[in-house]
Enzyme design. Structure first.
Site, mmCIF file in Angstrom:
data_model
loop_
_atom_site.group_PDB
_atom_site.id
_atom_site.type_symbol
_atom_site.label_atom_id
_atom_site.label_comp_id
_atom_site.label_asym_id
_atom_site.label_seq_id
_atom_site.Cartn_x
_atom_site.Cartn_y
_atom_site.Cartn_z
ATOM 1 N N ASN A 44 5.309 -2.162 3.989
ATOM 2 C CA ASN A 44 5.263 -1.041 2.958
ATOM 3 C C ASN A 44 4.130 -0.050 3.037
ATOM 4 O O ASN A 44 3.208 -0.486 3.672
ATOM 5 C CB ASN A 44 5.141 -1.548 1.466
ATOM 6 C CG ASN A 44 3.974 -2.368 1.201
ATOM 7 O OD1 ASN A 44 3.603 -2.961 2.129
ATOM 8 N ND2 ASN A 44 3.408 -2.158 0.056
ATOM 9 N N ILE A 45 4.569 1.284 2.803
ATOM 10 C CA ILE A 45 3.724 2.396 3.140
ATOM 11 C C ILE A 45 3.564 3.419 1.810
ATOM 12 O O ILE A 45 4.613 3.982 1.254
ATOM 13 C CB ILE A 45 4.263 3.532 4.306
ATOM 14 C CG1 ILE A 45 4.515 2.389 5.514
ATOM 15 C CG2 ILE A 45 3.350 4.363 4.624
ATOM 16 C CD1 ILE A 45 4.961 3.072 6.811
ATOM 17 N N GLU A 46 2.440 3.271 1.319
ATOM 18 C CA GLU A 46 2.316 3.945 -0.043
ATOM 19 C C GLU A 46 1.641 5.415 0.110
ATOM 20 O O GLU A 46 1.310 5.777 1.240
ATOM 21 C CB GLU A 46 1.490 3.104 -0.870
ATOM 22 C CG GLU A 46 1.924 1.580 -1.280
ATOM 23 C CD GLU A 46 1.257 0.984 -2.344
ATOM 24 O OE1 GLU A 46 0.103 1.362 -2.704
ATOM 25 O OE2 GLU A 46 1.800 -0.040 -2.772
ATOM 26 N N CYS A 55 9.333 1.187 0.926
ATOM 27 C CA CYS A 55 9.252 -0.372 0.964
ATOM 28 C C CYS A 55 9.235 -0.869 2.354
ATOM 29 O O CYS A 55 9.990 -0.002 3.179
ATOM 30 C CB CYS A 55 10.505 -0.935 0.072
ATOM 31 S SG CYS A 55 10.440 -0.764 -1.613
ATOM 32 N N GLU A 57 11.287 -3.137 3.510
ATOM 33 C CA GLU A 57 12.445 -3.392 4.066
ATOM 34 C C GLU A 57 13.196 -2.185 4.649
ATOM 35 O O GLU A 57 13.841 -2.108 5.680
ATOM 36 C CB GLU A 57 13.517 -3.906 2.950
ATOM 37 C CG GLU A 57 12.873 -5.240 2.333
ATOM 38 C CD GLU A 57 12.194 -5.020 1.177
ATOM 39 O OE1 GLU A 57 11.093 -4.254 1.247
ATOM 40 O OE2 GLU A 57 12.095 -5.721 0.181
ATOM 41 N N CYS A 93 13.883 -4.968 -3.711
ATOM 42 C CA CYS A 93 14.275 -3.927 -4.793
ATOM 43 C C CYS A 93 15.742 -3.507 -4.621
ATOM 44 O O CYS A 93 16.221 -3.759 -3.615
ATOM 45 C CB CYS A 93 13.371 -2.929 -5.056
ATOM 46 S SG CYS A 93 13.629 -1.378 -3.623
ATOM 47 N N CYS A 96 16.360 -0.942 -1.906
ATOM 48 C CA CYS A 96 16.394 -1.687 -0.576
ATOM 49 C C CYS A 96 17.594 -2.262 -0.421
ATOM 50 O O CYS A 96 18.605 -2.416 0.650
ATOM 51 C CB CYS A 96 15.342 -2.456 -0.264
ATOM 52 S SG CYS A 96 13.761 -1.467 -0.085
HETATM 53 N N1 THU Z 1 7.852 -3.132 -2.169
HETATM 54 C C1 THU Z 1 8.445 -3.332 -0.990
HETATM 55 O O1 THU Z 1 7.624 -2.937 -0.225
HETATM 56 N N2 THU Z 1 9.698 -3.713 -1.277
HETATM 57 C C2 THU Z 1 10.392 -4.194 -2.217
HETATM 58 O O2 THU Z 1 11.475 -4.553 -2.351
HETATM 59 C C3 THU Z 1 9.728 -4.174 -3.174
HETATM 60 C C4 THU Z 1 8.365 -3.194 -3.575
HETATM 61 C C5 THU Z 1 6.353 -2.686 -2.363
HETATM 62 C C6 THU Z 1 6.440 -1.052 -2.945
HETATM 63 C C7 THU Z 1 4.962 -0.833 -3.236
HETATM 64 O O3 THU Z 1 4.187 -0.610 -2.186
HETATM 65 C C8 THU Z 1 4.445 -2.212 -3.686
HETATM 66 O O4 THU Z 1 5.414 -3.113 -2.799
HETATM 67 C C9 THU Z 1 4.515 -2.426 -5.241
HETATM 68 O O5 THU Z 1 5.737 -2.286 -5.662
#
Ligand code: THU
Length: 136
Positions: A44-46, A55, A57, A93, A96
């Protein structure tokens, strides 16, 4: 298949290390197995503008598709708070699931890694009655 799934689960756990998640403190790793046998990793990259976060995935699937891959067999997902080895389970999520459905059939396997191993699901179970190009 069990060896393939457990290798993929370990790859997803390792992929968490590359997460950029200073805001949530949650690191997620994904490992996507192509029918070609190649595995693409994602984390994941915020973003400071929170909604621009991507996300793990989707990072994995976009990496693969942009390298010409179109056929996929399975994805493993592992996530949890920074410092936690892995959360109990970290299901993908909805966004995804929909992005996976664009390229994967309902029998595509989704391996959700938990503290005590992993569980195997199908995309069809996780996203029933899904919207696809057949409705366009
Ligand atoms: N996140 C994912 O990488 N995949 C998911 O399917 C659900 C959420 C990440 C996004 C964010 O950086 C962190 O989890 C919290 O929501």
């Amino acid at each position: 298949m069990e060896n393939v799934y457990s290798d993929l689960a370990f790859s997803a756990l390792a992929a968490r290390a590359a997460a950029y998640s200073p805001y949530s403190g949650v690191t997620v790793g994904a490992a996507l197995l192509c029918e070609s046998g190649k595995v693409y990793l994602g984390a994941n990259i915020e973003n400071a503008s929170y909604s621009l976060t991507t996300c793990a995935e989707r990072v994995a699937i976009f990496k693969a598709v942009s390298e010409g891959e179109r056929k996929f067999a399975a994805i493993a997902i592992a996530g949890g708070k920074v410092g936690c080895e892995v959360s109990s389970e970290f299901p993908p999520c909805g966004a995804c699931r929909q992005v996976l459905r664009e390229f994967c059939s309902p029998d595509f396997k989704v391996i959700i890694v938990g503290a005590d191993g992993y569980t195997v699901h199908t995309l069809g179970e996780l996203l029933p009655y899904s919207f696809t190009e057949s409705y366009l």
